[in-house]
Enzyme design. Sequence first.
Site, short mmCIF file in Angstrom:
data_model
loop_
_atom_site.label_atom_id
_atom_site.label_comp_id
_atom_site.label_asym_id
_atom_site.label_seq_id
_atom_site.Cartn_x
_atom_site.Cartn_y
_atom_site.Cartn_z
N ASP A 71 45.43 45.30 38.25
CA ASP A 71 45.17 44.43 39.42
C ASP A 71 45.54 42.98 39.08
O ASP A 71 44.95 42.38 38.19
CB ASP A 71 43.70 44.53 39.82
CG ASP A 71 43.45 44.02 41.24
OD1 ASP A 71 44.04 42.98 41.62
OD2 ASP A 71 42.67 44.66 41.96
N SER A 121 44.50 42.96 47.56
CA SER A 121 44.59 44.28 46.93
C SER A 121 44.48 45.44 47.92
O SER A 121 44.84 46.56 47.59
CB SER A 121 43.49 44.43 45.88
OG SER A 121 43.65 43.48 44.86
N GLU A 257 19.43 49.07 34.25
CA GLU A 257 19.80 48.21 33.11
C GLU A 257 19.29 46.78 33.27
O GLU A 257 18.88 46.15 32.30
CB GLU A 257 21.33 48.21 32.93
CG GLU A 257 21.80 47.41 31.72
CD GLU A 257 23.31 47.40 31.57
OE1 GLU A 257 23.99 48.09 32.36
OE2 GLU A 257 23.81 46.70 30.68
N PHE A 307 28.75 51.92 35.46
CA PHE A 307 28.23 51.32 34.23
C PHE A 307 27.72 49.89 34.37
O PHE A 307 27.27 49.32 33.40
CB PHE A 307 29.31 51.42 33.14
CG PHE A 307 29.73 52.86 32.91
CD1 PHE A 307 28.86 53.74 32.29
CD2 PHE A 307 30.94 53.33 33.36
CE1 PHE A 307 29.20 55.07 32.11
CE2 PHE A 307 31.31 54.65 33.19
CZ PHE A 307 30.44 55.53 32.57
N GLU A 351 42.66 51.99 37.26
CA GLU A 351 42.87 50.57 37.57
C GLU A 351 42.24 49.67 36.51
O GLU A 351 41.09 49.88 36.11
CB GLU A 351 42.24 50.21 38.91
CG GLU A 351 42.52 48.75 39.29
CD GLU A 351 41.48 48.12 40.23
OE1 GLU A 351 41.85 47.13 40.89
OE2 GLU A 351 40.34 48.59 40.28
N HIS A 360 41.43 34.84 38.62
CA HIS A 360 40.78 34.04 39.66
C HIS A 360 39.88 32.97 39.04
O HIS A 360 39.72 31.88 39.59
CB HIS A 360 39.93 34.93 40.57
CG HIS A 360 40.71 35.64 41.63
ND1 HIS A 360 41.55 34.98 42.50
CD2 HIS A 360 40.77 36.94 41.99
CE1 HIS A 360 42.09 35.85 43.35
NE2 HIS A 360 41.64 37.06 43.05
#
Lengths: 541, 251
Positions: A71, A121, A257, A307, A351, A360
């Site tokens: 990307d 995208s 988490e 994750f 990806e 960015h």
Amino acid sequence: MKVFARKAISLSVALAVGVAPMTPALGAGPTTGGAESVQDWFIAGQRFIADGERLQSDEGRAKNVILFIGDGMGISTVTAARILEGQMHGRTGEENSLSFETLPYVALSKTYSWDQQTPDSAPTMTAMITGYKAREGMLSVNHTTARGECRAAVIASKSLPTILEQAAAMGKDTGIVSTARVTHATPAATYAHTAVRDWEADSNISTCGANPAANPAVVKDIARQLIEVSPKVKASLKVALGGGRTYFLPKTQFDPEYGSTKGRRSDGRDLTAEWVSSRGSDAVYAWNKAQFDAASPATTRYLLGLFEPSHVQYEADRANDPAGEPSLTDMTEKAIRMLEKNRKGFFLHVEAGRIDHAHHAGNAKRALIDTIEFSNAIRKAMELTDPRETLIIVSADHSHVFTIAGYPHRGNPILGLVKEVPMVDGQSAVPAKDTLGLPYTTLGYQNGPGWRNAITSGAARPDLAAVDTTDVNFLQEAAIPLDSETHAGEDVGIWAKGPKAHLVHGSMEQNWIYHVMREAFGKSDDQQGDQQGGNDHNDRD
Amino acid sequence: MKNTLYFLAGLTCALPLQAFAHGPSTHHGQPDAHRQVSKTISSDAPLEPVAARYTERRIDNKTRGTHTAAWYFWRDPTRIETASPEGRIAEAWARDANGRISHARYFHEDRRVIEAATGELKARGIEPDWQELGKILDPRDFPGMRRIGATSVLGQRASIYRGKSGSDDLEVVWLDAVRLPARITRYTKTSRMILLLEEFHRDNPPGWQRVDTHVTEDYQRIDLADLGDMENDPFVRKVLRISGGHGGHQH
């Protein structure tokens, strides 16, 4: 006579620009340069020709197709990552090749979308995965779709079949792997159809009335689309790995988490649990590295791995994650080992989503480290698959305003200050200076957060002489102040290997990538009469 | 201080509390040698929880026009918050059990929150120091500041510091025990900014509105990483525009 004239000219030029005339330092060798001998260049060129002569196009059908997308991985990103990887191995770097740069077929991809000169995208992945250029921000719906279209029936009529869905129809297994959220634009375009890429959870759908999740007339959010895909895709989609946990969890539920973070879903559904409950006893949901490692490809039939609450860590930070995360290479390997069990083959999309985010942020080093990891994942895929039956295509959705500037000498640290080839052999290379007398970096951005405020600092540019520009948190300078650096509109590369890979050639429209993959798979029964640009046949609007 | 500044640069429109604190010599991702040295001098014991109310005044040198606003500040071991009732904006730094620092900026009018995880902050050159965040502006972090006297403010012993912050003159009245500024005066070329501590408490007084997570639970949450891909979202466009037009930013 000619020698004399040349010397006289160089003397007069030197005097005119106010520098001392150059005198050759007899006996002193160049202080910068590569390790090649003179002959090496010619030998390498001949080897290239011989390899090219042996190259034979593979006209066979592809059992498997893997589409790798970096990307925001523009050409300059590939070049800089190639150099950085080489330098990380102690070489000068420029001569290095990332794994996918060894693929035999290469083309350029024109990335504009139906309505954007420089795209995002969503339409770019839509182009690659459906064969049609589309509108800004929209996923796998045709360009006649209205902005913000809520109605599920309309979206269904505008939907474009994706190569993942077509692979599923052919009885193949399918998978998606990303370092972004699995609901983010690029992976989502493979399985979801929506007018708004940001509708990743039901709570994001703010313009379609109250409680959109309870209204069957409103298009489903993207996370829900992943769980509630068509029966064929549901049976086929064996693996989905990446980030975006909170988009699957209810607002009332804490993240496992991050104790203070909650889910985003307003409908109260736990889609991670639904993944397991709706796909049988061999389905697994994993949210950390230990659970991921424990999911054996031999016994796991369906694997959802999320994750992080949002995107997964940058590769540069991954080792510091307390819960542990698999790398992109780990995820790619697991996905292939799960999908290769189907004798009819598979379609896999992988990806590297965080290259874009680091750019960015104006942070080149993180972008490049993620690109190198992307290359590692592709290398692993090449090791695990047979090139006679697997088409591998590598490309990017769009570029970034990221540049490699100045005249740095061979082997100059790619993240460092520009140091040119010394004017006199034997002298050491020193930082090049701008017209203010200040050094500058090789890498930079045309716009973004790396702009330094000349107004309050009182300096036109910062003095980087004592700054470690190779630090992972250093932000390269930018010419125009923007809080977020932007995409760029130039072409990106396409690299390919395997059956029908030779169809990747020349200057291509981005949507032609789909057609190469489709040709490689061969048409399924479903595709023989598939929709031409959606079900409504209304593509001249 | 440096980290607060980085936050300002990276996370759009500035909250005045941090605007007072910024130093013009720092830049994104560039270690500032002076700050690094002075930081070691000023490293102290954990900060005590506190709730403070400030008044901010900005006086334009030319027009003599004055803008006044109220600001609230809270710090405790795991969370540091600021809020502007006028701007309907709040922000919170949070530190988890693993020492990871994250950030959230709340836009109450828009019912949106922009969240930044540790990795996303680092990617923007922001590595917050919890102690520095909790002190708003510690004059001892500024190499050019000199202690010139002492006074008493709100019944507390305070030191007076004066010096330079880049090209600006700076005066700070510092509560030594509470470790908070009682008054900051910054003289720039175009204005004078004064931040005045009105009151402070060990516990949060009734009526002082910290971020209510039950209310903000329904806000739309945006990952800072996604701003670059959301420039067509009217809210994101507005936030980026505000930021772009803010002359006080350090980029």
